[in-house]
Every structure is written in structure tokens, then in C-alpha cells.
Design an enzyme around this catalytic site. Sequence first.
Site, PDB file in Angstrom:
ATOM      1  N   HIS A 125       0.814  -1.251  -0.151  1.00 33.34           N
ATOM      2  CA  HIS A 125      -0.042  -0.049   0.008  1.00 33.34           C
ATOM      3  C   HIS A 125       0.980   1.252  -0.002  1.00 33.34           C
ATOM      4  CE1 HIS A 125      -3.748  -2.302   0.793  1.00 33.34           C
ATOM      5  NE2 HIS A 125      -2.616  -3.201   1.515  1.00 33.34           N
ATOM      6  N   ASN A 288      -7.071  11.834   4.701  1.00 31.33           N
ATOM      7  CA  ASN A 288      -6.646  11.888   2.876  1.00 31.33           C
ATOM      8  C   ASN A 288      -7.999  11.828   2.336  1.00 31.33           C
ATOM      9  OD1 ASN A 288      -7.076   9.206   2.833  1.00 31.33           O
ATOM     10  ND2 ASN A 288      -5.184   8.754   3.398  1.00 31.33           N
ATOM     11  N   HIS A 364      -4.215   4.182  -3.016  1.00 26.09           N
ATOM     12  CA  HIS A 364      -4.284   3.314  -1.762  1.00 26.09           C
ATOM     13  C   HIS A 364      -3.313   2.203  -1.864  1.00 26.09           C
ATOM     14  CE1 HIS A 364      -5.757   0.748   1.416  1.00 26.09           C
ATOM     15  NE2 HIS A 364      -6.479   1.691   2.100  1.00 26.09           N
ATOM     16  N   GLU A 515     -16.915  -4.144  25.060  1.00 28.32           N
ATOM     17  CA  GLU A 515     -16.114  -5.518  24.979  1.00 28.32           C
ATOM     18  C   GLU A 515     -14.678  -5.373  23.925  1.00 28.32           C
ATOM     19  OE1 GLU A 515     -19.929  -6.716  26.739  1.00 28.32           O
ATOM     20  OE2 GLU A 515     -19.433  -5.421  24.800  1.00 28.32           O
ATOM     21  N   HIS A 578     -28.148 -15.613  26.001  1.00 31.87           N
ATOM     22  CA  HIS A 578     -27.126 -15.461  26.764  1.00 31.87           C
ATOM     23  C   HIS A 578     -26.616 -17.054  27.158  1.00 31.87           C
ATOM     24  CE1 HIS A 578     -28.587 -11.365  27.224  1.00 31.87           C
ATOM     25  NE2 HIS A 578     -27.914 -11.283  28.114  1.00 31.87           N
TER      26      HIS A 578
END
Length: 762
Positions: A125, A288, A364, A515, A578
Site C-alpha cells: 500500500h 486524506n 491506496h 467489550e 445468553h
Amino acid sequence: ILVNESTVVSSASKQFLTNLDDTLLGTGISHQHRSVNKFHFPLNTTQIQKGKMKFSMLAIAAAAFASGVEGFAGTPLNNGFIVRNNHSLKMSAAVEVDTKTALATAANEARGLAMDSIAAAHSGHMGLPLGAAEIGATLYGGLLQYNAKDPKWMNRDRFILSAGHGSMFIYSWLNLAGYDLPMEEVKNFRQHHSMTPGHPEFPNSEHNTPGIECTTGPLGQGVANAVGFAASEKMAAATYNTEEHTIFDHHIFALAGDGCFQEGVSAEAATFAAHEKLDNLIVLYDSNEVTLDKMAEYTQSEDILKRYEAYGWEVFDIDGHDLDAVEEAISAAKANNNGKPKFIKCNTIIGKGMEETEGTNAAHGEAGVPYVDNAKKNIGLPVDEKWYVSEGTRDFFSGVQKANDEKYDEWQATYSAWSEANPELAKQLTDAIEDNVMPADEMIKAIPEMASDSEATRVSGYKAIQEISKLVPHYISGSADLHGSCRNYIDGAGNFGAGFDKSYSGKNLYFGIREHAMGSILNGFAYHGIFKASGSTFAVFVDYFRPTIRVASLAELGRVSYILTHDSIGVGEDGPTHQPVETVSGLRVIPNLDVYRPADAEETVAAFVSSVTRKNGPTALVFSRQNLDQNVDMPAMERREGALKGGYVAKKETEDLDIIILATGSEVQHALKAAADLPGARVVSVPCFEAFERQSDEYKESVLPSSCTKRIAMEAGVSGLWYKYASKVVGVDRFGFSAPGDIVMKELGMSPENLSEQIASM
């Protein structure tokens, strides 16, 4: 250009500045920053009127020192100005200009290194290494505190390339700055066994690249890792600094792009950083306006500066190609201990210098490879010499290293004095940095027997973590708003952070309901290299931060562990949302992650001990909500020793071996009951598949003799992985339902009665 107070400024220049004032004020830019006595002379007045400050001061500097005319005068030249020098201009100004010239040259040569390496690999890149070169020059050319000869110096500033796809950025600067990253390794970019892998990798068994502070690539995680670094530095300073000696006072830098700020993990971590006032953190936003598929405006329209300001960060908005602006912003960010982390928006041009692709999403990746020679020519680099670095740039960075050596030597003197004055604290710090802990087989003996009645392993874990904290002073823990349920609070250790009852020396972290950020922040603590950190939540929520566990595993972070409670359908009334059924097996398939699901209190002690003594990878500790029977027929120390090996004989057959019953966690109690009336039955507890697989073939054969093929396994979760060991599995290959936990368990076959029926059918 630096203009000292004694410098003679011509009346024409004074008039020019006065006339310019209104225009500058209209763009929110002041021509004079009185705190630093600097005048900014724009090259292009059209750019000013548009509020676009993407210009370089180097042309002005060159003109200023090339002229010998009295005073300063603005003279039209290419729609800009020549600035003429007065002989009374002090040497500091000349040195400043020389430095800026050297930095600009280094920036272009870093661009050249990136282009040549990516072109040679036909992969990589280019956009960020070319677009952020001035940022790299400013950091490694003077504002980053480091010693290339001692890359593990504990008080170095940390630099994290969150936008890890732009890895040639950091490899180029590490080479130029004098780290032990030879040019041959730069040339070997993205090749097998090189020190320059496609994305930066924390030193591990595959790569050892000095100067790489953290494994990055998954966007956003590097920003969140940096928050963990910053929290760790604050904790280290509060724990080890004294009134007489400061040994920790470094800063954490992260360079990130639009993709990092679109990922939610960076937002979670940013709110934590602001709330806990981590003002040692500086995030540089490579703005950018480009993402991979499209220009950024196609998918985003928020004002990121206002968002971070609302979080509680101090924000800056600068031209990322203006060396003066970059230096001033970073210097101000480092100097201001105002309780706010710093966010510097660096407006840049992606792929700068490659006119065929710059400023577009084509810049990129490696689309610019065909244009490398032309780009090198445009920025003044020799086309026929690959990986060109001038002697002047090498000399400049030799000077930088000399200046860094002076700071390093001063710090070493301070550290020696601190060590002499605080020998016990010094030993504790050395043990923390070297991660010196007693061996696992000794640590299990140092922890008293639990002597527990029937209890949940999360409760056993609470007892164990208190003992672990005593034996490992650099152990800390936190929770995503579930301390009360997960039971991993360290008593008497204080709470980390700012305000309320918190302090930076506290060992208990409150992450809030974040989390993903918790996982990345824990990794940041581990990368920082002083503390061992664990974090807790319900097992079913581990998928919120699974990407961070994967990175910790491939980065071989032995300093991090995860406490995951409410481990099965035994959760009961909360229902299938759960009740994890696939979760534990989903963790087991991550390479280099140890997953412990202990069956009782003594196995829980062993699991904790394993997690803090393991050196080359993280550990997941999976605990029950419901009470479990204790295997009291087997001595506690034997259970601990067996659990450390990942699997062991929990009940030996009393007659010829006929069947082996394997189980883990809450199902071991059912296996023991089902085997009670089967004299030829052996029960094998397997709290950790991974640890068991690391044992010798002889040991594994002693536990699971190949001569006995009649085997059955039981676990309250999906059955697939157990077929490695057993021909029949009693598992839960469906989601649960809402009801009391014992009813859910019984209805889905998790009972000794059902296990006995299944054995009888074999």
C-alpha cells in the site's frame, strides 16, 4: 520561518502582514503565534482565501537564505513571495531551516524507499507512506523519544501504526532512524522470513522487527491498543515514580486513517481514554479523504473533530505536509498535561508525489507501481538508484541519535539513582518487565487448597484471583461492567482511572460496556510490557472482541487472559441469547489460544496459574454460573497438577479398562456419577485441549490408551471437536431456551442419567 524579536522586518513586510490579517482571520488562521514568535508567510494567497493551508515553507526558507538584501520584503514570484534575509537573523533560525530542509529531504527519501519496496514486491500500500511522510519525518526526526540502539528502553515513546496496511511507512522510518532493520530487509518487503511482513507484527517466533510496538492490520484496533498503552504508562508512572525520581513520563502515538475511525472499536476506546483523562495519548489522523473503494465522502459525512471533541479530547486541525504545523501541533500535544487525550487531524494527500494517482483511491494500494520512476523523478530522487538514501540524511539521523543518546543517558542516571533509593520497588519493576513469575508447578503449591463445597467456578475464580494477585504483583484485571457477576475483582487493589475513588495505581479497571475496546486495551497493556492483564465478561459476549483475541494469539501475547463466565446453557432463565453453545468450541479453534474450562475449584486454581505463567500466548478462562460438585475423591494437588497438563485421569477404573468417559467443566460431575457403577470405566477430565496436546505422546497415551477405542465425551456445547478423542459425543448442537438452568440442562441431555443411557447403548 523563525523570526526572532531582534530581527529587522521591513515596513513593506509589516504592511503586508497587516493587510493580510483580515484574510487570515476569515479562515481562522493567525499569521502570528506569539507564544512561539513565528510568522507564517503563505505561498499562495488563493489557498488562504479558500482556507486551504497545504503549502510548504521550504521554498520560502531557501529564498530567504539565498538572498542577502537588507530586511524582509515581499516580492511577487509565481503568485507567491520571496523573503529576503537581514544579516541580524540569528543562527537559531538558520539551524531551524537546515533542520526543516533535512526533514523534507528525509520525507522524500522515505517515500522513495516505500515506492521501491512495494514495486519490488508487486504488493503493498503506497498511499499512506507517501501521504504521511512529513509526519514520520517530524516524529523520528526529533519529537519521538527513542533510542534506536535500545529499542526496548522502558521510557521510550511508543508509536503504533494503526493503519497497518501502510507498513512501508514504519519500515522506512525505522531504517532511516538507525534501528537494526537493514536495507536488505527493507528490500525484502513482504517476502518469506523477512523482517518486513505485509502488516507490522509485534516481535514473535515468526518475526522480530525492532521498533514494532504492536501487531496491526485490522483497522481501528491500533487506536484502541494505543489507549491500552497509555493506560499502562499512567499505571506505571503512578506505581513506580517517586517524588524524587521520574522514570516513566513517555507518550503514546498512533497514526490512523479514515478506516480506523469508521470501525467502532476506536470509538469505544476513545470514550474510555477521554473519561479516564489519558492525556499522554496522541492520535494522528491521516485525513486524506480516501478509502479503498471510493472517496471517503461516499460513506462518511460526520465531523470527526467535533466527535472527538465531544468525547473530551483536545483536537487540532493542521496541514499534514507542513513541517512547521506538524511540529507545532505535536509539541503542543506533548506539552499539555490537561487531562485530555490529543487528536491531531493531519490533512494530507494520499500518495503524494505520484501525480498519476495522488489524491485518489487508486493511490491506496499498489496501483502506482508503473509510475514509480516518474514519481521519484518528480520529488528529486535518482531514478536509476533503487532504495536511495543520501549521505546527508544518514548524517542527519546520526545527529538525531546523538541527541537521543543524551536524553537516554540522563534517564539512565535517574533510573540508577531511583533503583538505589528504592531497591524493593526496583526488583518489582524488573520482575514486571521481564515477566518473572514462579514456575507453575511451584505456584499451584503456593496457593492454599480451596476446600470448597459445591460452588460455581466463577466463585472459585474469585478466590483464586486474590491469591494470584499476591504472587504476581504486576497482575491487574478489569471488566466490561460485570465485576459483580464475573467475580474477578481484586480486593484491596484500588480502581484505575480518574475521578471518583479511582487512581492510576489502581489494579481494577472498569471498561464500561465496551467489550471490543476492552480486548484491544488489554492487548495494549500486554504490548506495553509491564503488566499482566485480564478482562471479564459473559462467555456469550466474547464475539464482541473475538478479533482482539485472534490478534493476541498470533502476536503470542502471554501477558493477557480473558475471564469468561456463564459458560453454557446452565445460564438458564436469560434464554438462548445468553446461553453459549458454540462459543467455547469457537475459541478452541483459534491457534495458540489456551481455553480452560475447569470442573471444580482446584482445576480453577490450575487454570489461573497456567494463565499467568504462560509466556507465548493468551488464555481464556471459562467459568460456570451454576454450582458444581467437587471431585473430593481425588487429592486437590493431583487435580491441580493434572489440570496444568490439560487432561488427566479424574477417576481410574477398578477393573479391566472397558470404556473412557471424557468431559470438561460442569459435565465432569456427571461423568463421575455415571462411572460410579461401572468398574471398567475411566473418567478423563479435559479442562484444556491445547495444554493436553502439548504433552508428550507417552503422557497422552497413559491418559487415553489407544487400545481402548470405546470412548464417549460429554460437554454442554456443540459436539464437533470432541470426535478427535471419542467415537460418541453427548453435546448440545442447538440453541437453548429460557427456563431455570437445571431444567434446561436436563431437557438437553446434560445429566448423569442421560449419559448412562448413552453409554448403555454403545
